[in-house]
Scaffold this motif. Structure first.
Motif: not given
Length: 287
Positions: A168-197
């Motif tokens: 009945t009261v607002p709660k932290h949407p920690t699922q979204i917090y974690e999801a955003l962190c993981y999506f950003v990490l995915f982009i970083i890792l793809m950049w490391m592999y494809w652009k920086k070898n």
């Protein structure tokens, strides 16, 4: 600006008789499909044998499901499952732990390397962890659709009232917090592999993955609700919960792998068999 967000999503997409298709399961399936195609492109890029892909997929699927389930059983609710062992098999009732899945995947990759690739495990790890970051984000969105694994009360404008769970009261949407962190990490890792070898520095990508997954997990746990009753005593005694305790070794491992990778020379791998499918042999006919 909204004072809060009312959330009452149905976790089931549709049902066919006794069979229900849930958003959580769809997230898993989509993640594995996308991940398979990402790794396939990496194999093709490096000229690795195509037949390894299907074998690796089997190792990953089995390791993820078995490890995640056993991780939840042993790390979080051993008292219950030790008294009801038949319940361990009922994964459709929920109860998967990412730390258990990670441990099982580490074992699976070493087995895959020993029996299939005959190359150092780093070659597989530095590819596999990239789509795993994406899958982790998708699974957290599945948790959001299930209205589970959310945080404590908040007065922030993006707080969620999870009506399906009786809140009945607002709660932290920690699922979204974690999801955003993981999506950003995915982009970083793809950049490391494809652009920086970065794959030429064994375990560098893997080390960044462990830090990028488990450090945010450790921090977000501070605003996340306790998932099982047994954790209250641990928090009262040590000030951290089981998820945080299990994250610490992985963060330290990630830091160690990054240091090791940056202190060793680059490596290049070659393969006797190319990724492309074998062409049918041409037959000669006498006239």
């Amino acid at each position: 600006m909204l004072d809060f967000i009312t959330w009452n999503a149905d976790p089931i997409i549709f049902s066919l008789g006794p069979i229900s298709v849930r958003w959580y399961g769809l997230a898993f399936a989509v993640g594995f499909i996308i991940g398979y195609n990402i790794v396939a492109k990496m194999f093709k890029h490096e000229g690795a044998p195509e037949k390894w892909l299907g074998i690796l997929l089997a190792y990953v699927v089995i390791g993820t499901i078995v490890g995640s389930r056993l991780g939840h059983v042993f790390f979080y609710e051993w008292d219950y499952y030790s008294a009801h062992p038949a319940e361990i098999l009922k994964i459709w009732n929920g109860g998967l732990a990412s730390h258990g899945g990670t441990i099982a995947l580490i074992i699976a990759v070493f087995l895959f390397s020993w029996f299939v690739t005959k190359k150092p495990a780093s070659w597989t790890f530095d590819k596999l962890v990239i789509p795993i970051a994406l899958v982790g984000g998708l699974i957290r969105l599945g948790n959001l659709m299930n209205s589970e694994i959310y945080g404590g009360p908040t007065d922030l404008p993006w707080g969620f009232i999870f009506l399906r769970d009786g809140e009945t009261v607002p709660k932290h949407p920690t699922q979204i917090y974690e999801a955003l962190c993981y999506f950003v990490l995915f982009i970083i890792l793809m950049w490391m592999y494809w652009k920086k070898n970065a794959e030429e520095r064994p375990y560098l990508i893997t080390g960044v993955f462990f830090i990028g997954i488990f450090l945010p997990r450790f921090l977000i746990e501070y605003v996340k609700n306790v998932q099982v009753q047994s954790e209250y005593e641990m928090i009262a005694t040590y000030g951290i919960n089981m998820g945080q305790l299990l994250s610490i070794p992985f963060v330290l491992l990630g830091i160690g792998l990054v240091i090791w990778a940056m202190s060793h020379p680059r490596q290049h791998w070659t393969f006797p068999n190319k990724f492309a499918e074998e062409l049918p042999q041409h037959r000669s006919f006498k006239r």
